[in-house]
Design an enzyme around this catalytic site. Structure first.
Site, short mmCIF file in Angstrom:
data_model
loop_
_atom_site.label_atom_id
_atom_site.label_comp_id
_atom_site.label_asym_id
_atom_site.label_seq_id
_atom_site.Cartn_x
_atom_site.Cartn_y
_atom_site.Cartn_z
N CYS A 28 0.83 -1.20 0.00
CA CYS A 28 0.00 0.00 0.00
C CYS A 28 0.87 1.26 0.00
CB CYS A 28 -1.02 -0.01 1.13
SG CYS A 28 -2.32 1.20 0.84
N HIS A 76 -3.66 -4.64 0.39
CA HIS A 76 -3.25 -5.07 1.74
C HIS A 76 -3.40 -6.59 1.86
CE1 HIS A 76 -2.82 -1.26 4.08
NE2 HIS A 76 -3.60 -0.77 3.13
N GLU A 95 -2.16 -8.51 3.95
CA GLU A 95 -2.23 -8.94 5.36
C GLU A 95 -3.67 -8.99 5.86
OE1 GLU A 95 -1.38 -6.01 4.25
OE2 GLU A 95 -1.67 -4.39 5.69
#
Ligand code: MN
Length: 264
Positions: free
Chosen positions: A120, A225, A227
């Site tokens: 990001c 993202h 994660e």
């Protein structure tokens, strides 16, 4: 997994600057990371190590000697002054101090051949560190673009990306040409830095991934993202069903860090 087999992965800090009105840690600066990021790094096989801003350029250089890879985390905007522009609005001022700290880390990693993964804000910082520039605000500068950030939907917002199947991102997803990803950003790459290859694009043409990979250098950036895209969310029946499993990016990164560490 053998003892000490986990590659040591530096994770860059977010900053909450000193605030005289904050009751807890009044007047103190906090350096922090988001929980899912450290979990994803661990579950991918790495040892997450937060990299503090040590207020000493040489200390950051020494720190980089201790790590096998670096993850540039998401967070605050990149300051337009970091790529030679004035902020178009006060709220797009970004975090110049963090820019400087992360750029120093990137330079040390590149010099030592330490792999860098930018997520990001991280893809944006990488691009700026290598000489590229950004859109300060997609909605203002690319009014025909998709909405890439929605405060109400946050990580529920996403879009497809077209992927170069030969790229690193394409290959870790089995030669994929398209992936569904989340989207929580209002800045984006404008001029891609020399040396970086674009590897994924949103349907509106916004750049969503880049890489530069050769024997001496490994850098990959993605605008989304991973994660927040764990397997249980993206598997059949998960709330983000059909979205790209973010764990693959961390596993692939850890493998690359291990391979380059062991080669050295
Ligand atoms: Mn996007």
């Amino acid at each position: 997994m053998a003892r000490r087999d986990r590659p040591r992965l530096g994770l860059t800090a977010n900053f909450l600057y000193a605030d005289p009105d904050r009751p807890l840690f009044r007047g103190k600066t906090l350096q922090y990371y988001e929980e899912r990021m450290s979990l994803s790094m661990w579950r991918g096989g790495g040892l997450p190590i937060p990299v503090p801003e040590l207020k000493d350029p040489h200390a950051l250089e020494l720190f980089v000697e201790e790590i096998d890879g670096l993850v540039l985390a998401g967070g605050a905007d990149v300051c337009p002054r970091s790529y030679g522009e004035e902020p178009m609005a006060d709220q797009w001022e970004g975090d110049r101090q963090r820019d400087d700290y992360e750029r120093a880390l990137v330079e040390h990693c590149l010099r030592r051949g330490v792999p860098v993964l930018g997520l990001c804000r991280g893809i944006q910082l990488l691009n700026v560190a290598l000489g590229g520039s950004l859109f300060q605000d997609i909605g203002t500068q690319r009014p025909d673009a998709l909405v890439h950030r929605d405060w109400y939907r946050y990580d529920e917002l996403g879009h497809d990306v077209r992927v170069d199947p030969q790229s690193w991102i394409g290959r870790i997803y089995g030669g994929a040409t398209q992936l569904a990803v989340n989207s929580i950003h209002h800045q984006a790459l404008k001029q891609t830095a020399e040396g970086l290859t674009e590897t994924a694009w949103a349907p509106d043409g916004i750049i969503e991934a880049v890489e530069q990979i050769d024997e001496d250098r490994w850098v990959v950036g993605v605008q989304w993202h991973p994660e927040w895209l764990e397997a249980e969310r993206t598997a059949a029946g998960g709330e983000a069903e059909g979205w790209a499993d973010g764990g693959k990016i961390f596993e692939g990164f850890v493998q690359e860090c291990r391979r380059r560490r062991d080669r050295a």
